[in-house]
Design a protein around this motif. Structure first.
Motif, short mmCIF file in Angstrom:
data_model
loop_
_atom_site.label_atom_id
_atom_site.label_comp_id
_atom_site.label_asym_id
_atom_site.label_seq_id
_atom_site.Cartn_x
_atom_site.Cartn_y
_atom_site.Cartn_z
N UNK A 1 -4.41 -0.14 -3.78
CA UNK A 1 -5.12 -1.13 -4.59
C UNK A 1 -4.38 -1.35 -5.91
N UNK B 1 -0.99 8.20 -6.95
CA UNK B 1 -0.78 8.18 -5.51
C UNK B 1 -1.20 9.55 -4.99
N UNK C 1 -2.73 1.03 -10.53
CA UNK C 1 -2.15 1.03 -9.18
C UNK C 1 -2.47 2.37 -8.53
N UNK C 2 -3.14 2.33 -7.39
CA UNK C 2 -3.45 3.57 -6.67
C UNK C 2 -3.12 3.39 -5.18
N UNK C 3 -2.88 4.52 -4.55
CA UNK C 3 -2.65 4.52 -3.10
C UNK C 3 -2.93 5.92 -2.58
#
Lengths: 231, 358
Positions: free
Chosen positions: A108, A69, A123-125
């Motif tokens: 995503x 993140x 998992x990314x943001x």
């Protein structure tokens, strides 16, 4: 600062190749060609994790969990691309299919199936406020052991030094030769230096970048169609 | 409020031990009796608890104690319908384990049985009574995060199959033997069946229902069990929130037949971590931490020792109130049906290798 440190390494180790790293640490120009940097590949936590996954310390890798993140000014595509390459690097395998869900270029989630059978989740943001340190975590789960770049039972990055005097301050210095650079900058300079001294690695980097281009196309296709995409 | 006269059945479920303390200490309860499924669990129970009558069959217990008002069905999934019939037809209220059944026809029979006989049936999803989850809900409701964009949750644990063997038997866990996918030697019934919590929690926290799911199983880290132990699920809720949910048995264990010290090989036996990304920021939580840590007996391994585990206190309080005050449980059979339907869709996605739209 990045160029100054790169020059220091080039001079110290007598590498005659002229190399110009861009200010953001994303590319390096060598002999008229611009090469993308894959700095995570020289980041010590990842080289150590890869070593443990290949030298028999952790066996029977089944799944890899990767997440980051970051801040809103970091494009989501850049985050996805980085994590995809970390999956390739740590598993030593290529993706055979992927499925991606993307929300508003802010977040995503992906599942990537590797040729080796390992399943990677990503998992990314880019939702972190400016004051917060980017948060990331990478974890490989094997039939014998697991490897992770975060301390058990913690959520946020730990620092080497905590100073509680006046305003609280933290420091994490990871490279004596490149003292003064943060971990991301160290990785960028090290990656540029590695390319400057190794012509074969430059060719490999271009090939890796082409693979990542195709993977990013697949991410967009999956997100747009809601389907699993074969690579 | 009059004490609720309560009993337990089977005692084969992994959560059985969680009830010992609360059934003894909660002043709202009077623990009447238990029935055990076999001699082994009977011995385990008698080794741990004194003074509670123990019967070899459910019917014998109910016949001997007509005063029983409610029962905790601490049993394998394949026993739930039979035991629900037994209880509902006698007007006995039910606290069901987290998976009533994966068979949707059976599930509808359960709903009909409980409604026809006017008994409370509450599903044991204990995370609703976790203090960190309560705080997360409060923060979400405050609007500090803005609109929620993505939701990540892990519900990873060690594998319980060595201590609770039915969880390693597809027919007892999933209800039947269904191959996980074509050409794969594994069957439905493993880690996914053990971890419905996060599939329920995302519905609660986003206020939305599942739109689509995609799931993939990884190679087992325990190649000698015949169900899946590693998987990941991604997808989208109807309100646009995207998610990633990991219900794996990824925390390796020693193969103890009775849980106890030294169970952990991975330092932490269970992790429920949530990361929610919103337009205004990110919320991260560990529902079971921080803790204490030791490297002592029996294996001298660095181990996480939990400092709180009081979900069953709130759960039982609500159960008693639901019965005494004639309330519908928050996690009732009708609400939980959708979670079970989604979990079946996840298995379908694994089998097909593609996204399943709900």
């Amino acid at each position: 600062m990045l160029q100054e440190k790169l020059n220091l390494l080039l001079t110290k180790y007598a590498v005659g190749t002229a190399a110009a790293i861009d200010g953001s640490g994303e590319t390096v120009a060598i002999d008229g060609t611009v090469y993308p940097l894959l700095p995570h590949r020289v980041e010590r936590r990842f080289t150590e994790m890869r070593k443990m996954l290949t030298d028999g310390t952790v066996n029977g890798l089944s799944a890899l969990r990767a997440g980051r993140v970051d801040h809103p000014d970091v494009p989501l595509e850049k985050l996805v691309r980085r994590e995809l390459d970390i999956c390739r690097y740590l598993t030593g395998s290529e993706a055979v299919s992927l499925t991606a869900y993307v929300r508003d270029n802010r977040a995503a989630n992906l599942i990537v199936n590797m040729a080796s059978g390992v399943v990677c989740s990503i998992e990314v943001a880019n939702t972190l406020p400016a004051y917060a340190q980017p948060v990331d975590k990478h974890e490989g789960i094997g039939s014998q052991g697991f490897v992770c770049d975060k301390v058990v039972d913690t959520q946020a990055q730990q620092s080497s030094i905590y100073l509680f005097a006046g305003d609280a301050e933290t420091y994490t210095d990871v490279d004596f030769e490149l003292y003064g650079l943060d971990a991301d900058a160290v990785a960028a300079v090290r990656a540029a230096f590695a390319l400057a001294k190794d012509a074969a690695l430059r060719e490999q980097t271009l090939a890796d970048s082409a693979v990542l281009d195709r993977m990013m196309d697949a991410v967009k296709q999956s997100a747009a169609t809601g389907k699993n995409v074969k690579l | 409020m009059e004490q609720l006269k309560i009993a337990m059945m089977s005692m084969t479920h992994g959560h059985t031990r969680k009830y010992y303390q609360v059934l003894k200490e909660n002043p709202k309860l009077k623990w009447i009796a238990v029935s055990t499924a076999n001699d082994e669990v009977k011995k385990n129970f008698l080794d741990k608890v004194d003074g509670i009558p123990c019967y070899d069959s459910d019917e014998a217990m109910l016949d001997a104690h007509p005063e029983i008002e409610a029962v905790v069905l601490a049993s394998e999934n394949c026993e739930h319908l039979r035991q629900m019939k037994l209880c509902a037809e006698r007007g006995i209220h039910i606290l069901s384990m987290k998976i009533p059944t994966f068979d949707m026809d059976e599930y509808d029979q359960m709903i009909e049985l409980c409604e026809k006989n006017h008994v409370v049936c509450q599903i044991e999803l204990e995370l609703h009574y976790n203090p960190v989850v309560a705080r997360m809900k409060e923060i979400l409701a405050s609007g500090k995060l803005g609109e929620v964009l993505s939701f990540k949750a892990t519900n990873t644990t060690l594998s319980p199959v060595w201590a609770f063997p039915w969880q390693g038997v597809p027919e007892k866990s999933y209800g039947k033997r269904v191959p996980i996918r074509e050409g794969d030697s594994r069957f439905r019934g493993g880690a996914l069946c053990d971890h419905p919590h996060i599939f329920d929690l995302i519905r609660e926290m986003t206020g939305s229902e599942f739109e689509s799911v995609y799931a993939s199983v990884a190679p087992n880290i325990r190649p000698d069990i015949e169900e899946e132990d590693m998987l990941n699920v991604i997808g989208r809720m109807k309100n646009g929130v995207i998610f990633s949910l990991d219900p794996s048995w990824s925390n390796m264990e020693e193969r103890l037949t009775v849980p106890g010290p030294g169970w952990e090989v991975a330092p932490k036996r269970m992790e429920v971590n949530l990361i929610i990304n919103g337009e205004k920021g990110t919320l991260m939580s560990d529902c079971f931490g921080p803790n204490t840590y030791h490297n002592g007996a029996p294996n001298d391994r660095y181990t996480v020792n939990y400092t709180y585990f009081d979900e069953w206190v709130g759960l039982i309080d609500e159960f008693v109130d639901n019965i005494r005050l004639d309330r519908t449980p928050k996690i009732n059979l009708r609400r939980h049906r959708e979670t079970i339907r989604v979990m079946n869709a996840i298995y379908d996605s694994i089998a097909s290798g593609d996204v399943v739209t709900l």
